[in-house]
Design a protein around this motif. Structure first.
Motif, PDB file in Angstrom:
ATOM      1  N   THR A 271      45.074  -4.078   9.499  1.00  0.00           N
ATOM      2  CA  THR A 271      43.937  -4.020  10.411  1.00  0.00           C
ATOM      3  C   THR A 271      44.060  -2.779  11.292  1.00  0.00           C
ATOM      4  O   THR A 271      45.013  -2.000  11.163  1.00  0.00           O
ATOM      5  N   PHE A 272      43.082  -2.567  12.160  1.00  0.00           N
ATOM      6  CA  PHE A 272      43.163  -1.488  13.134  1.00  0.00           C
ATOM      7  C   PHE A 272      44.307  -1.757  14.100  1.00  0.00           C
ATOM      8  O   PHE A 272      44.672  -2.902  14.353  1.00  0.00           O
ATOM      9  N   GLY A 273      44.813  -0.683  14.704  1.00  0.00           N
ATOM     10  CA  GLY A 273      45.789  -0.831  15.776  1.00  0.00           C
ATOM     11  C   GLY A 273      45.103  -1.290  17.045  1.00  0.00           C
ATOM     12  O   GLY A 273      43.864  -1.344  17.125  1.00  0.00           O
ATOM     13  N   PRO A 274      45.874  -1.630  18.069  1.00  0.00           N
ATOM     14  CA  PRO A 274      45.299  -2.123  19.327  1.00  0.00           C
ATOM     15  C   PRO A 274      44.326  -1.150  19.987  1.00  0.00           C
ATOM     16  O   PRO A 274      43.454  -1.563  20.744  1.00  0.00           O
TER      17      PRO A 274
ATOM     18  N   HIS B 167      36.425  -2.226  16.731  1.00  0.00           N
ATOM     19  CA  HIS B 167      37.733  -2.026  16.113  1.00  0.00           C
ATOM     20  C   HIS B 167      38.842  -2.668  16.949  1.00  0.00           C
ATOM     21  O   HIS B 167      39.777  -3.254  16.402  1.00  0.00           O
TER      22      HIS B 167
ATOM     23  N   SER C  64      41.181  -5.861  15.688  1.00  0.00           N
ATOM     24  CA  SER C  64      42.636  -5.785  15.782  1.00  0.00           C
ATOM     25  C   SER C  64      43.188  -7.021  16.482  1.00  0.00           C
ATOM     26  O   SER C  64      44.142  -7.651  16.011  1.00  0.00           O
TER      27      SER C  64
ATOM     28  N   THR D  42      45.210  -9.964  14.441  1.00  0.00           N
ATOM     29  CA  THR D  42      46.593 -10.185  14.853  1.00  0.00           C
ATOM     30  C   THR D  42      46.805 -11.626  15.279  1.00  0.00           C
ATOM     31  O   THR D  42      47.765 -12.288  14.860  1.00  0.00           O
TER      32      THR D  42
ATOM     33  N   TYR E 236      50.282  -4.961   9.298  1.00  0.00           N
ATOM     34  CA  TYR E 236      50.272  -3.515   9.534  1.00  0.00           C
ATOM     35  C   TYR E 236      49.049  -3.102  10.337  1.00  0.00           C
ATOM     36  O   TYR E 236      47.956  -3.669  10.176  1.00  0.00           O
ATOM     37  N   TYR E 237      49.247  -2.074  11.155  1.00  0.00           N
ATOM     38  CA  TYR E 237      48.145  -1.393  11.820  1.00  0.00           C
ATOM     39  C   TYR E 237      47.971  -0.016  11.178  1.00  0.00           C
ATOM     40  O   TYR E 237      48.957   0.658  10.868  1.00  0.00           O
TER      41      TYR E 237
ATOM     42  N   PHE F  43      50.858   3.888   8.270  1.00  0.00           N
ATOM     43  CA  PHE F  43      50.718   2.589   8.918  1.00  0.00           C
ATOM     44  C   PHE F  43      51.881   2.334   9.872  1.00  0.00           C
ATOM     45  O   PHE F  43      52.957   2.920   9.722  1.00  0.00           O
TER      46      PHE F  43
ATOM     47  N   ALA G 121      53.615  -3.815  12.293  1.00  0.00           N
ATOM     48  CA  ALA G 121      53.616  -4.560  13.555  1.00  0.00           C
ATOM     49  C   ALA G 121      54.601  -5.717  13.517  1.00  0.00           C
ATOM     50  O   ALA G 121      55.234  -6.028  14.520  1.00  0.00           O
TER      51      ALA G 121
END
Length: 200
Positions: free
Chosen positions: A43-46, A55, A59, A63, A92-93, A177, A180
């Motif tokens: 997914t997208f990061g924070p 987005h 995330s 998560t 993963y982000y 990536f 996480a």
């Protein structure tokens, strides 16, 4: 185009995801995680890539859903209570380094989102934080054909065809990536496969 045969679209409106009912959105993702039972979630990061509120929301939802899917106490409706909890092995982000952002911005412009009067912009992940780097050079023509199917975004993506060879390599030659979490591996060694450490 990518060979994906199982695509599930949830009923959320573009530009409104950050205002969705959180419990419902997480439950919708949990429902699919328990049905599909994936080893890996991406997914997208924070930061939502460049602060885009949709987005950032996905995330957070994705998560939270990877945690909730493994929790037998996280109940969905009664008809679905027979579905067993599922633990994802790795989350993963997407973690784009400075070279990738430079390539995008050379074609499109500086990527910013303005929200509540505050300007958000893309921030590159530092190289040391990238846990996984996948060589994708031989797949980029397929990826480009798939991206070209995304009609609502093609006006912007069309400009990516004409970037310099250096930027072309940054965009398509590899994907990076941040791991996480993982129940199967860790450490400082950089991975070259999202499924590294998962028995097949």
């Amino acid at each position: 185009m990518l060979g994906v045969r199982d695509v599930a679209l949830l009923d959320y409106r573009d530009q409104h995801l950050d205002r969705a009912n959180r419990r419902e959105a997480i439950a919708d993702i949990v429902r699919h995680l328990r049905r599909v039972r994936p080893d890996v979630v991406v997914t997208f990061g924070p930061d939502g890539a460049y602060g885009h509120p949709d987005h950032v929301a996905i995330s957070q939802f994705a998560t939270a859903a990877t945690v909730a899917a493994a929790d037998s106490a996280f109940a969905l409706d009664a008809a679905e209570s027979i579905r067993e909890p599922h633990t994802v092995s790795k989350l993963y982000y997407i973690a784009w380094p400075a070279t990738t952002w430079a390539a995008y911005e050379s074609a499109m412009k500086r990527l910013v989102a303005t929200l509540d009067g505050v300007q958000r912009q893309a921030t590159a992940w530092p190289d040391w934080a990238i846990t996984t780097l996948i060589d994708t050079r031989r797949f980029w023509p397929t990826v480009w054909r798939a991206v070209s199917c995304h009609e609502s975004q093609m006006a912007a993506y069309e400009r990516l065809k004409d970037v310099s060879p250096e930027h072309h390599e940054a965009l398509w030659g590899s994907q990076s990536f941040y791991r996480a979490y993982s129940t199967v591996n860790g450490g400082r060694a950089r991975e070259t496969d999202l499924f590294e450490g998962i028995g097949r």
